[in-house]
Motif scaffolding. Structure first.
Motif, PDB file in Angstrom:
ATOM      1  N   THR A  10       0.170  -3.306  -7.586  1.00 46.45           N
ATOM      2  CA  THR A  10       1.283  -4.099  -7.081  1.00 46.45           C
ATOM      3  C   THR A  10       0.942  -5.578  -7.225  1.00 46.45           C
ATOM      4  O   THR A  10      -0.227  -5.950  -7.339  1.00 46.45           O
ATOM      5  CB  THR A  10       1.598  -3.769  -5.611  1.00 46.45           C
ATOM      6  OG1 THR A  10       0.418  -3.930  -4.824  1.00 46.45           O
ATOM      7  CG2 THR A  10       2.130  -2.354  -5.467  1.00 46.45           C
ATOM      8  N   THR A  61       1.907   6.513  -6.991  1.00 47.38           N
ATOM      9  CA  THR A  61       0.816   7.409  -7.378  1.00 47.38           C
ATOM     10  C   THR A  61       1.218   8.865  -7.138  1.00 47.38           C
ATOM     11  O   THR A  61       0.940   9.741  -7.954  1.00 47.38           O
ATOM     12  CB  THR A  61      -0.470   7.056  -6.614  1.00 47.38           C
ATOM     13  OG1 THR A  61      -0.805   5.689  -6.899  1.00 47.38           O
ATOM     14  CG2 THR A  61      -1.625   7.939  -7.019  1.00 47.38           C
ATOM     15  N   GLY A  62       1.921   9.107  -6.019  1.00 52.53           N
ATOM     16  CA  GLY A  62       2.396  10.440  -5.703  1.00 52.53           C
ATOM     17  C   GLY A  62       3.390  10.979  -6.720  1.00 52.53           C
ATOM     18  O   GLY A  62       3.540  12.194  -6.877  1.00 52.53           O
ATOM     19  N   ALA A  85       0.847  -1.203   0.000  1.00 54.64           N
ATOM     20  CA  ALA A  85       0.000   0.000   0.000  1.00 54.64           C
ATOM     21  C   ALA A  85       0.877   1.247   0.000  1.00 54.64           C
ATOM     22  O   ALA A  85       0.577   2.234  -0.688  1.00 54.64           O
ATOM     23  CB  ALA A  85      -0.937  -0.006   1.198  1.00 54.64           C
ATOM     24  N   ASP A  86       1.987   1.214   0.747  1.00 57.63           N
ATOM     25  CA  ASP A  86       2.917   2.343   0.763  1.00 57.63           C
ATOM     26  C   ASP A  86       3.592   2.514  -0.598  1.00 57.63           C
ATOM     27  O   ASP A  86       3.777   3.633  -1.068  1.00 57.63           O
ATOM     28  CB  ASP A  86       3.986   2.159   1.839  1.00 57.63           C
ATOM     29  CG  ASP A  86       3.424   2.265   3.255  1.00 57.63           C
ATOM     30  OD1 ASP A  86       2.229   2.592   3.417  1.00 57.63           O
ATOM     31  OD2 ASP A  86       4.196   1.999   4.205  1.00 57.63           O
ATOM     32  N   ARG A 103       2.308   1.681  -3.495  1.00 59.08           N
ATOM     33  CA  ARG A 103       1.300   2.257  -4.402  1.00 59.08           C
ATOM     34  C   ARG A 103       1.146   3.752  -4.146  1.00 59.08           C
ATOM     35  O   ARG A 103       1.054   4.544  -5.089  1.00 59.08           O
ATOM     36  CB  ARG A 103      -0.051   1.544  -4.229  1.00 59.08           C
ATOM     37  CG  ARG A 103      -0.077   0.159  -4.855  1.00 59.08           C
ATOM     38  CD  ARG A 103      -1.474  -0.436  -4.864  1.00 59.08           C
ATOM     39  NE  ARG A 103      -2.051  -0.620  -3.545  1.00 59.08           N
ATOM     40  CZ  ARG A 103      -1.853  -1.685  -2.761  1.00 59.08           C
ATOM     41  NH1 ARG A 103      -1.079  -2.678  -3.180  1.00 59.08           N
ATOM     42  NH2 ARG A 103      -2.427  -1.763  -1.590  1.00 59.08           N
ATOM     43  N   THR A 104       1.161   4.169  -2.891  1.00 51.92           N
ATOM     44  CA  THR A 104       1.044   5.585  -2.544  1.00 51.92           C
ATOM     45  C   THR A 104       2.222   6.388  -3.103  1.00 51.92           C
ATOM     46  O   THR A 104       2.037   7.467  -3.674  1.00 51.92           O
ATOM     47  CB  THR A 104       0.957   5.762  -1.016  1.00 51.92           C
ATOM     48  OG1 THR A 104      -0.219   5.097  -0.541  1.00 51.92           O
ATOM     49  CG2 THR A 104       0.907   7.220  -0.609  1.00 51.92           C
ATOM     50  N   VAL A 105       3.420   5.859  -2.951  1.00 54.24           N
ATOM     51  CA  VAL A 105       4.609   6.546  -3.463  1.00 54.24           C
ATOM     52  C   VAL A 105       4.540   6.669  -4.984  1.00 54.24           C
ATOM     53  O   VAL A 105       4.778   7.747  -5.546  1.00 54.24           O
ATOM     54  CB  VAL A 105       5.899   5.810  -3.018  1.00 54.24           C
ATOM     55  CG1 VAL A 105       7.114   6.341  -3.771  1.00 54.24           C
ATOM     56  CG2 VAL A 105       6.107   5.941  -1.519  1.00 54.24           C
ATOM     57  N   GLU A 146      10.370   9.338   1.145  1.00 56.02           N
ATOM     58  CA  GLU A 146       9.042   9.214   1.746  1.00 56.02           C
ATOM     59  C   GLU A 146       8.897   8.084   2.764  1.00 56.02           C
ATOM     60  O   GLU A 146       8.088   8.198   3.679  1.00 56.02           O
ATOM     61  CB  GLU A 146       7.997   9.070   0.642  1.00 56.02           C
ATOM     62  CG  GLU A 146       7.937  10.326  -0.225  1.00 56.02           C
ATOM     63  CD  GLU A 146       6.927  10.216  -1.340  1.00 56.02           C
ATOM     64  OE1 GLU A 146       5.879   9.583  -1.154  1.00 56.02           O
ATOM     65  OE2 GLU A 146       7.195  10.793  -2.418  1.00 56.02           O
TER      66      GLU A 146
END
Length: 172
Positions: free
Chosen positions: A38, A29-30, A22-23, A25-27, A67
């Motif tokens: 993933t 997307t950011g 999840a982290d 994917r966040t990175v 991050e």
């Protein structure tokens, strides 16, 4: 936009370099990448972007450090490149995708001075930015190709079994 598979080196392997997907994917997307997904828990992601492969590799490495405090290396391949790796398998007897390994290499030196085939002449072959390794007795019982090649060639290497490579290629 180009679709890429991002392959992180050594993430969530042996309890080191922990990174929840999840982290990741966040990175990603950011960073502005589209269609981020993933696969498994070992640092595999697919994404779409207009950026060049080398720029994606560098951006992902920098963002993960900034991050989430993770120092790792990233190699990216297109769907066509992954399918070429699968099609180029030099081991016809490799009928078990969990025992067939593709070790992705950042580059192959023009004068490597070392041939990875010498590690296991019957079961290792070098392709285009990939080293194939057939491990009929299991990956844990096979010679360690990745750390030796990284040291001898001075390159980044990250390995995936053919089941994972196939799933990533299918996602792209």
């Amino acid at each position: 936009m180009t679709a890429y598979a991002a392959l992180l080196r050594g993430v969530n392997v042996g309890g080191r370099s922990k990174l929840p997907m999840a982290d990741l994917r966040t990175v990603l997307t950011g960073l502005g990448y589209a269609d981020v997904r993933t696969l498994l828990q070992s640092g595999n992601a697919v994404l779409r972007t207009d950026a060049a492969a080398a720029d994606v590799e560098q951006a992902v490495e920098r963002a993960l450090l900034a991050e989430v405090g993770l120092t790792t290396r990233c190699l990216v391949r297109t769907g066509d490149e992954l399918r070429a790796v699968l099609a180029g398998n030099p081991f016809a007897e490799a009928d078990n995708g969990s025992k067939m390994v593709a070790a992705f290499v950042s580059s192959v030196p023009e004068s490597p001075g070392f041939d990875p085939v010498t590690l296991d002449p019957e079961r290792v072959r070098v392709g285009d930015r990939v080293i194939y390794q057939w491990c009929p007795d299991g990956i844990s019982n096979a010679p360690l190709v990745v750390p030796v090649v990284e040291k001898k060639w001075g390159v980044v290497v990250t390995a995936r079994n053919f089941n994972t490579v196939t799933k990533l290629a299918d996602l792209l």
